[in-house]
Design an enzyme around this catalytic site. Structure first.
Site, PDB file in Angstrom:
ATOM      1  N   HIS A  18       1.000  -0.970   0.448  1.00 24.69           N
ATOM      2  CA  HIS A  18      -0.008  -0.368  -0.189  1.00 24.69           C
ATOM      3  C   HIS A  18       0.645   1.110   0.142  1.00 24.69           C
ATOM      4  O   HIS A  18       0.542   2.467  -0.313  1.00 24.69           O
ATOM      5  CB  HIS A  18      -0.882  -0.370   1.280  1.00 24.69           C
ATOM      6  CG  HIS A  18      -2.252  -1.423   1.015  1.00 24.69           C
ATOM      7  ND1 HIS A  18      -2.396  -1.063   0.624  1.00 24.69           N
ATOM      8  CD2 HIS A  18      -2.180  -2.136   1.989  1.00 24.69           C
ATOM      9  CE1 HIS A  18      -3.499  -2.431   0.180  1.00 24.69           C
ATOM     10  NE2 HIS A  18      -2.553  -2.531   1.592  1.00 24.69           N
ATOM     11  N   LYS A  47      -5.444 -10.027  -8.637  1.00 22.86           N
ATOM     12  CA  LYS A  47      -6.428  -9.400  -6.793  1.00 22.86           C
ATOM     13  C   LYS A  47      -7.290  -8.623  -7.723  1.00 22.86           C
ATOM     14  O   LYS A  47      -6.666  -7.445  -8.402  1.00 22.86           O
ATOM     15  CB  LYS A  47      -5.605  -8.902  -5.943  1.00 22.86           C
ATOM     16  CG  LYS A  47      -5.633  -7.909  -5.303  1.00 22.86           C
ATOM     17  CD  LYS A  47      -4.726  -7.615  -3.760  1.00 22.86           C
ATOM     18  CE  LYS A  47      -5.059  -6.739  -3.061  1.00 22.86           C
ATOM     19  NZ  LYS A  47      -4.220  -6.690  -2.300  1.00 22.86           N
ATOM     20  N   ASN A  50      -6.395  -2.975  -5.313  1.00 20.20           N
ATOM     21  CA  ASN A  50      -5.342  -2.299  -4.102  1.00 20.20           C
ATOM     22  C   ASN A  50      -5.429  -0.777  -4.350  1.00 20.20           C
ATOM     23  O   ASN A  50      -5.585  -0.150  -5.589  1.00 20.20           O
ATOM     24  CB  ASN A  50      -4.375  -2.834  -4.868  1.00 20.20           C
ATOM     25  CG  ASN A  50      -2.987  -3.457  -3.432  1.00 20.20           C
ATOM     26  OD1 ASN A  50      -3.466  -4.365  -2.815  1.00 20.20           O
ATOM     27  ND2 ASN A  50      -1.987  -2.499  -3.988  1.00 20.20           N
ATOM     28  N   THR A  51      -5.075  -0.665  -3.080  1.00 16.72           N
ATOM     29  CA  THR A  51      -4.657   1.368  -3.112  1.00 16.72           C
ATOM     30  C   THR A  51      -3.893   1.328  -1.970  1.00 16.72           C
ATOM     31  O   THR A  51      -2.877   0.754  -1.479  1.00 16.72           O
ATOM     32  CB  THR A  51      -5.777   1.193  -2.164  1.00 16.72           C
ATOM     33  OG1 THR A  51      -7.543   0.729  -2.693  1.00 16.72           O
ATOM     34  CG2 THR A  51      -6.395   2.621  -1.482  1.00 16.72           C
ATOM     35  N   HIS A 121      -2.926  -3.164   8.190  1.00 20.32           N
ATOM     36  CA  HIS A 121      -3.654  -3.717   7.005  1.00 20.32           C
ATOM     37  C   HIS A 121      -4.591  -2.707   6.394  1.00 20.32           C
ATOM     38  O   HIS A 121      -4.533  -1.179   7.482  1.00 20.32           O
ATOM     39  CB  HIS A 121      -5.027  -4.691   7.875  1.00 20.32           C
ATOM     40  CG  HIS A 121      -6.050  -4.362   7.160  1.00 20.32           C
ATOM     41  ND1 HIS A 121      -6.086  -5.451   5.874  1.00 20.32           N
ATOM     42  CD2 HIS A 121      -7.371  -4.316   7.395  1.00 20.32           C
ATOM     43  CE1 HIS A 121      -7.441  -6.021   5.106  1.00 20.32           C
ATOM     44  NE2 HIS A 121      -8.464  -5.088   6.426  1.00 20.32           N
TER      45      HIS A 121
END
Length: 129
Positions: A18, A47, A50-51, A121
């Protein structure tokens, strides 16, 4: 302060997935491939989203502390300041290496899962407070 090995390895994994101070919305395919953001057992599957947070790791880490984030319960903290982010969404392909992503840049309050004040997370981004 001594950090548990597991906590630190989870923090390193979080950064790999991230942290993106220079990631462009046009570079999603390259960044996701380069970072190998999937767990080992799922590396062939694409995936879905995703950021990347466009900030340095110290600014992101502050979210897990008393001055930079607001507790949300379950070890989640919402940032007190918005962050620029690039959100990469799967647009085609289900298996590597054929995954293609569409990136979108926005500014959001981020919600992070924290362990001993370390981000581990990325939960979500919130546009409105």
């Amino acid at each position: 302060m001594k950090v548990k090995t597991n906590c630190f390895s989870n923090y390193q994994k979080f950064l790999n997935q991230h942290l993106g101070p220079h990631v462009s919305e046009h570079a999603c395919d390259k960044e996701i491939r380069k970072r190998d953001t999937l767990p080992l057992e799922r590396q062939m599957a694409a995936k879905k989203i995703n950021t990347f947070i466009q900030a340095n790791k110290n600014d992101i880490k502050v979210v897990c502390g008393r001055n930079g984030g607001t507790p949300q319960g379950n070890n989640l903290f919402k940032s007190n300041q918005p962050f620029p982010v690039v959100t990469c969404k799967l647009k085609s392909g289900q298996r590597h290496p054929n995954c293609q992503y569409r990136g979108k840049k926005s500014t959001r309050y981020i919600v992070l899962g924290c362990d001993q004040e370390w981000p581990v997370h990325y939960e979500e981004g919130i546009i409105n407070v």
